[in-house]
Scaffold this active site. Structure first.
Site, PDB file in Angstrom:
ATOM      1  CD  GLU A   1      -2.962  -1.247   2.190  1.00 60.58           C
ATOM      2  OE1 GLU A   1      -2.889  -0.388   3.098  1.00 60.58           O
ATOM      3  OE2 GLU A   1      -3.834  -2.130   2.151  1.00 60.58           O
TER       4      GLU A   1
ATOM      5  CE  LYS B   1     -10.735  -3.168   3.456  1.00 61.50           C
ATOM      6  NZ  LYS B   1      -9.958  -4.311   4.013  1.00 61.50           N
TER       7      LYS B   1
END
Length: 424
Positions: free
Chosen positions: A205, A337
């Site tokens: 990330e 999400k």
């Protein structure tokens, strides 16, 4: 009428070099909506099913040709000629076509790609940006970013058990300023790690993945970077953690092997409470395992009035799981999400349920991302006030920050940066 005339999927690659699904939806006036589906590394057991080919001779079994074929076949046939502005109807039709409770037949990756591409096509056809099309005229709050600057757990090859160490720039006046603050801390941290002889390689990330000895060691480096960048921890910038505790929950114990600790659920809560007492931590995600309801209830009882306790694996953006958590008094925030539940409609339902129960929401990326910046628009559309989209490196992460900056610029004087309003 914005009628669908073509639905076409292809296999592309995500930020980890793994295949994922991209979908194009074309309307009768030629309008095109395109969406690419993300994929997680630490996935909750209760997530909708991501369909993989399992052909080991191709992408080591991770291909998505089967999901692509479902989009180009059954799903395309079912949606042809339907008005793209009927998002609820389209999502419901795909859920019914799939016929399973977790989208395991057609695949959540197939269904979500179509769901998001439909929304983007409809927004384009109606002459609106996606955030306005989905959120209406009240969609003008820019979220505080949770910037993941040190990676551990499943997102890095180091001994740190906790998966993400994040900073939250709450004193900024705008998302553009918040991004600047985060970037300055990120570059300062890089210098500090390098000076200490530690790796400045980055994880999935975009955060650094140094070989640190403990959670506190990581937090101390982050605090030092904040201060050296000219900011005050706990005033300008707060800390946030994603423990991803399900990943180290074994046989009823939390096995923090990097630190050599084996903790009971109660001892795990004690461990997290001690961190909150010693550091300016604003938010803790997945501090307990997805199956440790008692641990979650205890954590919420002990820290819920001081810290945002975010359920990710616990809720998997599923309204039914969220309702159960609310009833049991577990967590006070929902991580959102879109690929955990598999349609835009169900995602919006989960956010609405959380807001109606006075819970906060955090829009989130996955560790396997693409250049698709849809979640930036959705964060504004849903008035989440917070977003997780990685560090200040890797274009798959920066695509979302840059889109937020564009949205803020487009909104002009009507834009509101959530800032300190998220503080408990």
């Amino acid at each position: 009428m914005s009628l669908i005339v073509d639905v076409y999927a292809r296999e592309i690659l995500d930020s980890r070099g793994n295949p994922t699904v991209e979908v194009d939806v074309t309307l009768e006036d030629g309008t095109l909506g395109r969406a690419a589906v993300p994929s997680g590394a630490s996935t909750g057991a209760y997530e909708a099913v991501e369909l993989r080919d399992k052909d080991t001779a191709r992408y080591f079994g991770k291909g998505v040709k089967t999901a692509v074929a479902f989009v180009n076949g059954e799903i395309a046939e079912a949606l042809m000629g339907i008005d793209a502005t009927d998002q609820v109807g389209i999502d419901s039709a795909m859920i019914e076509l799939d016929g399973t409770p977790n989208k395991s037949r057609l695949g959540a990756n197939a269904i979500l790609g179509v769901s998001l591409a439909v929304a983007k096509a409809a927004a384009e056809a109606t002459g609106q940006p996606l955030y306005r099309y989905v959120g209406g005229t009240s969609a003008r709050v820019l979220p505080v970013p949770m910037m993941n600057i040190i990676n551990g757990g499943e997102h890095a090859d180091n001994p740190i058990d906790i998966q993400e160490f994040m900073i939250m720039p709450v004193s900024a006046d705008s998302i553009a300023e918040a991004v600047r603050m985060g970037a300055e801390v990120f570059h300062t941290l890089k210098k500090e790690l390098s000076a200490a002889g530690l790796s400045t390689g980055i994880g999935d990330e975009g955060g650094f993945a140094p070989n640190l000895s403990s959670t506190r060691d990581a937090l101390d480096f982050v605090l030092k970077a904040i201060e050296k960048a000219g900011y005050t921890p706990g005033e300008d910038i707060y800390l946030a953690l994603d423990c991803a505790a399900t990943e180290y929950f074994e046989d009823g114990r939390y096995e923090m092997k990097g630190e050599g600790k084996t903790l009971t659920p109660e001892a795990n809560v004690d461990y997290l409470e001690a961190l909150v007492n010693d550091y300016p931590i604003l938010s803790i995600e997945d501090g307990c395992s997805e199956d440790d309801w008692e641990g979650w209830a205890l954590l919420t009882e002990r820290l819920g009035d001081r810290v945002q306790l975010v359920g990710d694996d616990l809720f998997v953006t599923n309204p039914a799981r969220l309702a159960e958590g609310i009833q049991k008094g577990c967590a006070n925030s929902l991580l959102v999400k879109v690929n955990q539940i598999g349609t835009l409609t169900e995602t919006l339902s989960a956010v609405d349920l959380a807001h109606r129960n006075r819970m906060t929401c955090v829009m989130s990326h996955r560790s396997g991302e693409t250049e698709d910046a849809t979640i930036a628009d959705l964060a504004v559309a849903t008035n989440c006030g917070q977003i997780k989209t990685g560090s200040l490196a890797r274009s798959d992460r920066l695509a979302k920050y840059n889109q937020l900056i564009r949205i803020e610029d487009e909104l002009g004087e009507t834009a509101i940066y959530a800032g300190r309003s998220i503080l408990r």
